[in-house]
Design an enzyme around this catalytic site. Structure first.
Site, PDB file in Angstrom:
ATOM      1  N   TYR A 112      30.994  42.534  42.128  1.00  0.00           N
ATOM      2  CA  TYR A 112      31.444  43.920  42.175  1.00  0.00           C
ATOM      3  C   TYR A 112      30.961  44.805  41.031  1.00  0.00           C
ATOM      4  CZ  TYR A 112      34.306  42.319  46.006  1.00  0.00           C
ATOM      5  OH  TYR A 112      34.717  41.794  47.217  1.00  0.00           O
ATOM      6  N   PHE A 136      46.742  40.589  44.984  1.00  0.00           N
ATOM      7  CA  PHE A 136      46.644  40.985  46.398  1.00  0.00           C
ATOM      8  C   PHE A 136      45.281  40.612  46.945  1.00  0.00           C
ATOM      9  CE2 PHE A 136      46.088  44.496  43.428  1.00  0.00           C
ATOM     10  CZ  PHE A 136      44.795  44.924  43.688  1.00  0.00           C
TER      11      PHE A 136
END
Length: 400
Positions: free
Chosen positions: A123, A400
């Site tokens: 990322y 998450f």
């Protein structure tokens, strides 16, 4: 390959997106019962998909707020469920989805995006920088003892899953947030409930009640042998304490759980004083230090203007952002705030490195030594270390 479309998914496409993502991480699709709960963790309009015309990639997000140094809370997107079908990887699908997602965040006025990376090399090229770190520690329950002079105020209440589902969101909302922590919307609590109800080991929670009400909680599960010699490990996977008494009270309970040999606490803050509350600090072992959350500054001007800075001489930085070009420019950072400027820059960096610097986890001088910051004025590094420093370690604690 660019012959594919990116679009927002309809609600009735969320299960297919979930199955696709689970396939990319080598997990089986959800059963009907599992999906009945897991589907409630999707924010309407928060998932996107790539089609060629087959469904080949997906990513989703939910809206929350993140606390920045100084205490302000700014809107962010929590990014999760990112995956590309195995026979369509390395063809630009991920880049197209990440770009479309960031452009949507910017158009909606979000200041940050935040994610947990399955692989560390993915990322950074989209502007996400490693912004918070954590450690995992473990204790021998039979030998670890708390210091007898620790604060003792309040009591601990053990909750079953149904009661915990109802109570923990309110306890979390009461707590003061350190930099990097985020609000937890309903979709996130529903995700946690789904995980707890499908877990192999029973999930339990305890709430600490202080003089002013609930001020901390811990959720854990116990696993291991179910026959003699009953060797068991207790894993604390979610824990927050608003006061020193809550922290020690929760640990006093956990160390007292019977039929447990080892307690493991993953993903804890780097500065959490676990060793300091033990009468022998060597009974607590740091098993690993690793990355926690990756941050993306979607709106650099708003992000820089919102946080608190240390007292040091002003520093002008030059920021490059090839994906969200409105962020590119020079900014003057002072003890009183930050904003755009036409002055020459003393330090130059890309938006990925700025994300690493923003919450104070990494010092400017360390990033410069690693070749991540171009230094045009060496004196600016000393000031930047102070300006971007934080009193406590930044940490999110929400997964998450």
């Amino acid at each position: 390959m660019t012959d594919f479309d990116i679009r927002t998914l309809r609600d009735d496409e969320h299960r297919a997106a979930s199955d696709l993502f689970r396939e990319t991480v080598h997990a089986a699709p959800s059963t009907d019962t599992e999906w009945e709960r897991a589907g409630r963790a999707y924010q309407p309009g928060g998932a996107i998909g790539a089609f060629d015309p087959a469904f080949i990639g997906t990513a989703r997000s939910f809206d929350a707020e993140m606390t920045v140094p100084g205490g302000a809370r700014l809107p962010q997107a929590g990014v999760t469920g990112v995956g590309v079908r195995a026979d369509r990887t390395r063809r630009g699908v991920l880049r197209a989805m990440m770009t479309a997602q960031l452009e949507d965040f910017a158009a909606r006025g979000l200041v940050f995006a935040n994610l947990g990376a399955s692989e560390a090399g993915i990322y950074g090229r989209f502007g996400y920088g490693l912004a918070t770190r954590c450690r995992t520690y473990s204790l021998d329950r039979h030998r670890a003892r708390l210091r007898p002079d620790l604060p003792f105020a309040g009591e601990v209440e053990l909750l079953g899953l149904d009661d915990a589902v109802a109570a923990l969101p309110g306890v979390y909302d009461r707590l003061e947030h350190r930099p990097g922590m985020m609000t937890r919307p309903d979709v996130l609590w529903r995700l946690y409930e789904s995980h707890a109800r499908r877990a192999t080991d029973v999930v339990k929670s305890v709430v600490h009640h202080g003089p002013d009400g609930p001020d901390g909680f811990a959720s854990y599960s116990v696993g291991g042998l179910h026959e003699h010699p009953w060797t068991k490990n207790l894993e604390v996977f979610d824990m927050f304490a608003g006061t020193p008494a809550a922290f020690t009270g929760l640990w006093r309970f956990l160390l007292g759980v019977d039929l447990v040999d080892k307690i493991v606490a993953p993903g804890r803050p780097l500065d959490e004083p676990m060793e300091l509350i033990l009468d022998d600090h060597r009974r607590g072992n740091v098993d690993r230090v690793g990355d926690e959350h990756w941050l993306r500054l979607v709106d650099v001007p708003k992000a820089l203007a919102a946080r608190e800075y240390g007292h040091a001489a002003p520093v002008v930085i030059e920021v490059a952002d090839p994906l969200l070009t409105a962020n590119t420019g020079t900014y003057r950072i002072t003890a009183d705030g930050a904003g755009r400027t036409g002055e020459p820059a003393a330090l130059a960096l890309d938006v990925t490195t700025l994300a690493m610097l923003y919450l104070g986890t990494w010092r400017a001088s360390a990033l410069a030594a690693a070749g991540r910051i171009e230094v045009r004025d060496p004196a600016a590094l000393v000031a930047a270390d102070v300006l971007f420093g934080t009193r406590v370690e930044s940490w999110c604690g929400t997964f998450f």
